[in-house]
Design an enzyme around this catalytic site. Structure first.
Site, PDB file in Angstrom:
ATOM      1  N   LYS A 102       0.868  -1.180   0.000  1.00  0.00           N
ATOM      2  CA  LYS A 102       0.000   0.000   0.000  1.00  0.00           C
ATOM      3  C   LYS A 102       0.897   1.220   0.000  1.00  0.00           C
ATOM      4  CE  LYS A 102      -4.486   0.800   0.122  1.00  0.00           C
ATOM      5  NZ  LYS A 102      -5.546  -0.068  -0.410  1.00  0.00           N
ATOM      6  N   ASP A 142      -6.745   4.229  -4.750  1.00  0.00           N
ATOM      7  CA  ASP A 142      -7.418   4.027  -3.458  1.00  0.00           C
ATOM      8  C   ASP A 142      -8.112   5.355  -3.139  1.00  0.00           C
ATOM      9  OD1 ASP A 142      -7.725   2.036  -1.143  1.00  0.00           O
ATOM     10  OD2 ASP A 142      -7.054   3.796  -0.078  1.00  0.00           O
TER      11      ASP A 142
HETATM   12  P1  NAD Z   1     -13.269   7.345  -2.708  1.00  0.00           P
HETATM   13  O1  NAD Z   1     -12.326   8.422  -2.387  1.00  0.00           O
HETATM   14  O2  NAD Z   1     -13.729   7.164  -4.115  1.00  0.00           O
HETATM   15  O3  NAD Z   1     -14.589   7.447  -1.798  1.00  0.00           O
HETATM   16  C1  NAD Z   1     -14.575   7.563  -0.422  1.00  0.00           C
HETATM   17  C2  NAD Z   1     -15.909   8.151  -0.022  1.00  0.00           C
HETATM   18  O4  NAD Z   1     -16.040   8.112   1.389  1.00  0.00           O
HETATM   19  C3  NAD Z   1     -16.100   9.606  -0.426  1.00  0.00           C
HETATM   20  O5  NAD Z   1     -17.397   9.784  -0.937  1.00  0.00           O
HETATM   21  C4  NAD Z   1     -15.939  10.367   0.889  1.00  0.00           C
HETATM   22  O6  NAD Z   1     -16.666  11.590   0.891  1.00  0.00           O
HETATM   23  C5  NAD Z   1     -16.532   9.370   1.838  1.00  0.00           C
HETATM   24  N1  NAD Z   1     -16.155   9.524   3.235  1.00  0.00           N
HETATM   25  C6  NAD Z   1     -14.940   9.816   3.783  1.00  0.00           C
HETATM   26  N2  NAD Z   1     -15.039   9.871   5.126  1.00  0.00           N
HETATM   27  C7  NAD Z   1     -16.334   9.597   5.432  1.00  0.00           C
HETATM   28  C8  NAD Z   1     -17.066   9.484   6.635  1.00  0.00           C
HETATM   29  N3  NAD Z   1     -16.471   9.653   7.817  1.00  0.00           N
HETATM   30  N4  NAD Z   1     -18.390   9.176   6.562  1.00  0.00           N
HETATM   31  C9  NAD Z   1     -18.999   8.979   5.380  1.00  0.00           C
HETATM   32  N5  NAD Z   1     -18.351   9.071   4.216  1.00  0.00           N
HETATM   33  C10 NAD Z   1     -17.041   9.379   4.239  1.00  0.00           C
HETATM   34  O7  NAD Z   1     -12.565   5.995  -2.163  1.00  0.00           O
HETATM   35  P2  NAD Z   1     -12.866   4.503  -2.568  1.00  0.00           P
HETATM   36  O8  NAD Z   1     -11.877   4.080  -3.582  1.00  0.00           O
HETATM   37  O9  NAD Z   1     -14.322   4.334  -2.822  1.00  0.00           O
HETATM   38  O10 NAD Z   1     -12.454   3.751  -1.212  1.00  0.00           O
HETATM   39  C11 NAD Z   1     -13.349   3.647  -0.114  1.00  0.00           C
HETATM   40  C12 NAD Z   1     -12.872   2.498   0.770  1.00  0.00           C
HETATM   41  O11 NAD Z   1     -12.823   1.288   0.000  1.00  0.00           O
HETATM   42  C13 NAD Z   1     -11.483   2.659   1.380  1.00  0.00           C
HETATM   43  O12 NAD Z   1     -11.450   2.029   2.631  1.00  0.00           O
HETATM   44  C14 NAD Z   1     -10.607   1.889   0.404  1.00  0.00           C
HETATM   45  O13 NAD Z   1      -9.386   1.463   0.984  1.00  0.00           O
HETATM   46  C15 NAD Z   1     -11.517   0.721   0.092  1.00  0.00           C
HETATM   47  N6  NAD Z   1     -11.233   0.007  -1.138  1.00  0.00           N
HETATM   48  C16 NAD Z   1     -11.229   0.645  -2.335  1.00  0.00           C
HETATM   49  C17 NAD Z   1     -11.014  -0.082  -3.484  1.00  0.00           C
HETATM   50  C18 NAD Z   1     -11.074   0.532  -4.852  1.00  0.00           C
HETATM   51  O14 NAD Z   1     -11.012  -0.213  -5.837  1.00  0.00           O
HETATM   52  N7  NAD Z   1     -11.239   1.828  -4.989  1.00  0.00           N
HETATM   53  C19 NAD Z   1     -10.748  -1.467  -3.412  1.00  0.00           C
HETATM   54  C20 NAD Z   1     -10.782  -2.076  -2.159  1.00  0.00           C
HETATM   55  C21 NAD Z   1     -11.035  -1.330  -1.028  1.00  0.00           C
END
Ligand code: NAD
Length: 411
Positions: A102, A142
């Protein structure tokens, strides 16, 4: 307790249950390498700001390290090490030929201009270039990073290497070798995991209800794909607000609203609710898809969802896990539930290495069968060991890692 120590609690339980040889357990408990870099960036006003970045490679036992890059003001080295550890386990659960990594930069990207963001991104690649590459460590998007940023990274790394290097990174724009289906992949996997979990609970998907915390890439795709199956999406949230509608929200329209207004707040027909309230709604499925440590001992007992499908990494603490398990809530853990993203990243890498691209239908059908298979293995392991699904997922991962270590002669 720091987050890395906390993340190891279910791992220790899995080590105990699976009677893993001590050498393998000891290897898994620490990352192979963690790099901290400082990143001087010329800002638009002529000043120089120095940012801090990290790349942690937890394991290369099963293959090159693999994992996303996060841009967030609260990034810490411990968080990145933890996320790298989860990637190792996630890739092992999904049956991918990858280890885990990461990366992250301490930055609030919303405060930077596009030019500043691009210069920061390129500097980060320059500083970590010597430890990454298609056979060493393959980054991906991410939180707060996306296909455009992956494109800049691919360009910078190709310049350093003096050759076209599409396979060193995934989550790229399609025109630079990205895979069809990658953007939706993590949400697609959440949908598959939710469907499998409801089957085990004898609940039908159609007519069930769902709340999604974090309406970003993972959350919005999870909501849209579950909605397409007839699930009523009653609430969604972002970092600024949470909205609720008992009759159900159309997530496609919420997405358009968010694109225009920068937030889900004020969506027509919805009412505002507290950002913590979204986790406690009376729904069939809860999808935490924001950040770590959202479901804790303080709110776990108030959760009324029948099934939690962890789109985010690390949303539930070990103490909360015990409370939820005691209350009969089925938690599909992050290292299984959000493995759809890295699975399609793997497909992207395979397509890049072969210079041969697949149709979206091929991507989706391969992803579906790998995820259904991974779910079945974890669920059956949880039944066999009488554990929750998180501990079971670690048992599946640990067995794969320990076997590979044994045949590599590591102990
Ligand atoms: P992103 O930046 O696209 O979206 C994150 C969202 O969460 C945003 O809408 C943000 O406003 C919101 N957010 C942040 N803090 C918040 C809170 N306290 N309450 C409510 N909403 C909140 O990110 P993403 O890629 O969708 O990733 C989200 C999660 O999924 C992370 O934990 C990431 O590690 C995990 N993840 C992502 C992927 C991927 O392919 N993008 C894969 C596996 C895991």
């Amino acid at each position: 307790m720091n987050i890395f120590e906390m993340a190891k609690i279910p791992l220790e339980e899995a080590i105990g249950l699976s009677k893993l040889v001590p050498g393998a357990a000891a290897v898994i408990e620490q990352p192979e390498r963690t790099l901290e870099v400082s990143l001087p960036v010329k800002m638009d006003d002529g000043t120089v700001r120095v940012f801090t970045g990290y790349r942690s490679q937890h394991s290369t036992v099963l293959g090159p390290a693999k994992g996303g890059i996060r841009y967030h003001q609260n990034v810490t080295m411990d968080e990145i090490k933890t996320l790298a550890f989860w990637m190792t386990c996630k890739c092992a659960v999904a049956g991918l030929p990858y280890g885990g990594a990461k990366g992250g930069i301490i930055v609030n990207p919303a405060e930077l201009s596009e030019g500043e963001l691009e210069r920061l991104t390129r500097t980060y690649v320059d500083k970590i270039a010597f430890i990454i590459g298609e056979r060493k460590d393959i980054p991906a998007p991410d939180v707060n990073t996306n296909a455009k940023i992956m494109g800049w990274m691919m360009d910078e790394f190709s310049k350093i290497a003096g050759q076209y290097e599409p396979a060193f990174i995934t989550g790229k724009p399609i025109c630079l070798g990205g895979s069809l289906g990658r953007n939706a992949a993590t949400g697609y996997g959440v949908k598959v995991a939710a469907a499998e979990a409801l089957k085990r609970k004898n609940i039908s998907l159609a007519g069930s209800t769902c709340a999604v915390q974090g309406f970003g890439n993972v959350g919005s795709w999870s909501a849209k794909l579950l909605y397409d199956l007839g699930v009523k999406i009653v609430a969604v949230s972002d970092s600024r607000s949470a909205i609720f509608c008992a009759e159900g929200l159309n997530p496609y329209e919420v997405e358009n609203h968010k694109e225009m207004n920068g937030t889900v707040a004020g969506f027509a027909g919805s009412q505002a609710i507290g950002s913590e309230e979204i986790l406690e709604l009376d729904v069939t499925i809860l999808v935490p898809a924001a950040l770590e440590l959202q479901i804790t001992k303080d709110n776990a007992a108030k959760i009324r969802a029948r099934v939690i499908v962890e789109g985010a990494n690390g949303p539930t603490t070990p103490e909360a896990d015990k409370i939820l398990d005691g209350n009969g809530v089925l938690v599909v853990p992050d290292i299984l539930a959000n493995g759809g993203g890295v699975t399609v990243s793997y497909f992207e890498w395979v397509q890049n290495l072969n210079r041969h691209f697949w149709t979206e239908a091929e991507v989706v059908s391969k992803q579906e069968s790998m995820m259904v298979n991974a779910f079945r293995q974890v669920y059956d392991t949880s039944v066999k060991f009488g554990s929750d699904m998180r501990v079971a997922a670690y048992i599946v991962a640990l067995n794969r890692l320990a076997e590979a270590m044994k045949y590599r002669g590591m102990f």
